[in-house]
Design a protein around this motif. Structure first.
Motif, PDB file in Angstrom:
ATOM      1  N   GLY A  15      12.830  42.327  32.901  1.00 43.91           N
ATOM      2  CA  GLY A  15      13.802  41.555  32.140  1.00 43.91           C
ATOM      3  C   GLY A  15      15.126  42.263  31.939  1.00 43.91           C
ATOM      4  O   GLY A  15      15.883  41.915  31.034  1.00 43.91           O
ATOM      5  N   ILE A  16      15.427  43.241  32.795  1.00 45.06           N
ATOM      6  CA  ILE A  16      16.655  44.023  32.643  1.00 45.06           C
ATOM      7  C   ILE A  16      17.807  43.405  33.422  1.00 45.06           C
ATOM      8  O   ILE A  16      18.958  43.456  32.993  1.00 45.06           O
ATOM      9  CB  ILE A  16      16.414  45.470  33.099  1.00 45.06           C
ATOM     10  N   VAL A  17      17.505  42.815  34.575  1.00 41.32           N
ATOM     11  CA  VAL A  17      18.535  42.183  35.396  1.00 41.32           C
ATOM     12  C   VAL A  17      18.047  40.810  35.845  1.00 41.32           C
ATOM     13  O   VAL A  17      16.841  40.544  35.903  1.00 41.32           O
ATOM     14  CB  VAL A  17      18.898  43.039  36.628  1.00 41.32           C
ATOM     15  N   ASP A  18      19.007  39.941  36.194  1.00 42.22           N
ATOM     16  CA  ASP A  18      18.720  38.605  36.703  1.00 42.22           C
ATOM     17  C   ASP A  18      19.695  38.279  37.819  1.00 42.22           C
ATOM     18  O   ASP A  18      20.797  38.839  37.882  1.00 42.22           O
ATOM     19  CB  ASP A  18      18.850  37.555  35.593  1.00 42.22           C
TER      20      ASP A  18
ATOM     21  N   PHE B 247      21.075  49.008  29.793  1.00 41.37           N
ATOM     22  CA  PHE B 247      20.465  50.062  28.998  1.00 41.37           C
ATOM     23  C   PHE B 247      19.791  49.503  27.750  1.00 41.37           C
ATOM     24  O   PHE B 247      18.672  49.881  27.413  1.00 41.37           O
ATOM     25  CB  PHE B 247      21.522  51.090  28.601  1.00 41.37           C
ATOM     26  N   VAL B 248      20.459  48.588  27.068  1.00 40.02           N
ATOM     27  CA  VAL B 248      19.907  47.997  25.847  1.00 40.02           C
ATOM     28  C   VAL B 248      18.622  47.237  26.155  1.00 40.02           C
ATOM     29  O   VAL B 248      17.637  47.318  25.408  1.00 40.02           O
ATOM     30  CB  VAL B 248      20.948  47.085  25.179  1.00 40.02           C
TER      31      VAL B 248
ATOM     32  N   GLU C  18      15.771  49.807  26.923  1.00 36.80           N
ATOM     33  CA  GLU C  18      15.296  50.528  25.752  1.00 36.80           C
ATOM     34  C   GLU C  18      14.912  49.617  24.593  1.00 36.80           C
ATOM     35  O   GLU C  18      14.405  50.070  23.572  1.00 36.80           O
ATOM     36  CB  GLU C  18      16.381  51.508  25.276  1.00 36.80           C
ATOM     37  N   LYS C  19      15.197  48.320  24.752  1.00 34.20           N
ATOM     38  CA  LYS C  19      14.891  47.331  23.711  1.00 34.20           C
ATOM     39  C   LYS C  19      15.533  47.724  22.365  1.00 34.20           C
ATOM     40  O   LYS C  19      14.887  47.716  21.307  1.00 34.20           O
ATOM     41  CB  LYS C  19      13.384  47.155  23.549  1.00 34.20           C
ATOM     42  N   LEU C  20      16.798  48.058  22.424  1.00 37.44           N
ATOM     43  CA  LEU C  20      17.527  48.460  21.225  1.00 37.44           C
ATOM     44  C   LEU C  20      17.887  47.241  20.381  1.00 37.44           C
ATOM     45  O   LEU C  20      18.178  46.169  20.912  1.00 37.44           O
ATOM     46  CB  LEU C  20      18.810  49.212  21.607  1.00 37.44           C
TER      47      LEU C  20
ATOM     48  N   GLU D 283      28.237  46.252  31.829  1.00 35.78           N
ATOM     49  CA  GLU D 283      26.967  46.084  32.520  1.00 35.78           C
ATOM     50  C   GLU D 283      26.013  47.231  32.211  1.00 35.78           C
ATOM     51  O   GLU D 283      24.803  47.012  32.037  1.00 35.78           O
ATOM     52  CB  GLU D 283      27.215  46.000  34.023  1.00 35.78           C
ATOM     53  N   MET D 284      26.545  48.420  32.136  1.00 31.79           N
ATOM     54  CA  MET D 284      25.712  49.569  31.788  1.00 31.79           C
ATOM     55  C   MET D 284      25.104  49.378  30.410  1.00 31.79           C
ATOM     56  O   MET D 284      23.916  49.656  30.185  1.00 31.79           O
ATOM     57  CB  MET D 284      26.532  50.855  31.835  1.00 31.79           C
TER      58      MET D 284
END
Length: 250
Positions: free
Chosen positions: A127-130, A152-153, A156-158, A147-148
């Motif tokens: 679920g980090i990119v689509d 990253f968020v 790391e599920k921030l 994008e970074m």
């Protein structure tokens, strides 16, 4: 004193009291030493414990970036989208992205034989990119600061959001993720109060940000001074040497 006593010494993943490892043997059978634990400070052995050894205070970072086949690092070049996804895959999977499922191909422009294929497929499944509107990932495109932050968020599920002190991100699609990444210490802004979300990120900048995040601050000299890198374009006098040393050591 057992597990309960060990757990009582921890708070927010940080050791709140000095902890010591004592190797005990009975007869000819030695108890194997426990795995190393990273702590921020190295305590002093209690006076009534003989031969106790403080746990080493040097954090261990899983190597998460590599150089190029010509033995260069190219730190001033722009970090690409696939390079950053490969970094996240290594950090989250003990150094290497897991193999993609047979038949998986989530993006039109990422061939199954591309070097970053497994990392990109892992990021899609996590679920980090689509895919974009055209079904593409644009793997070789320069990674923007926004994008970074987004990648990253998600990795790391921030959730904690910092107060917005930037003059150029209000209404930006990545505003919330930028502030989450800023709260985690992965980013800083510029002296003029801007963030420049569409600005590119160099390989040096990305490595520096990640190392600071993983360590919770600046690395101490003892953590990297003995690491010898062989990149032909990265002398020991370079400001980023210490960050790359911790990120690329073998």
């Amino acid at each position: 004193n057992g597990v309960d006593d060990l757990q009582s010494k921890w708070g927010d993943n940080e050791l709140t009291e000095p902890m010591f490892v004592i190797n005990v043997s009975r007869g000819d059978t030695a108890v194997p030493p426990p795995p190393s634990i990273s702590v921020k400070e190295q305590g002093t052995p209690p006076a009534n414990v003989v031969g106790s050894t403080p746990v080493a205070s040097t954090p261990q970072i899983t190597p998460f970036i590599e150089g190029f086949e010509d033995s260069t690092f190219r730190g001033q070049s722009q970090m690409t989208r696939e390079q950053f996804v490969a970094i996240l895959a290594r950090l989250k999977n003990d150094g290497e992205a897991p193999a993609a499922s047979p038949g998986a191909k989530s993006f039109n422009d990422v061939a199954t034989n591309r070097w970053s294929y497994n990392a990109i497929e892992w990021a899609k499944s996590a679920g980090i990119v689509d895919p974009d509107a055209s079904g593409n990932f644009r793997p070789a495109a320069p990674l923007t600061r926004a994008e970074m932050a987004v990648m990253f968020v998600k990795a790391e599920k921030l959730t904690s959001v910092a107060e917005n002190k930037f003059s150029d991100i209000t209404g930006h699609y990545a505003e919330s993720d930028i502030l989450k990444a800023f709260d985690a210490g992965i980013f800083t802004g510029y002296e003029d109060g801007t963030f420049m979300p569409e600005g590119s990120t160099t390989r040096y900048e990305a490595v520096t940000a990640l190392v600071r995040y993983l360590l919770g601050g600046e690395p101490e000299d003892s953590m990297w001074k003995d690491i010898k890198l062989t990149f032909t374009d990265l002398p020991g006098s370079n400001w980023a040497y210490k960050y790359v040393a911790l990120a690329a050591h073998k």
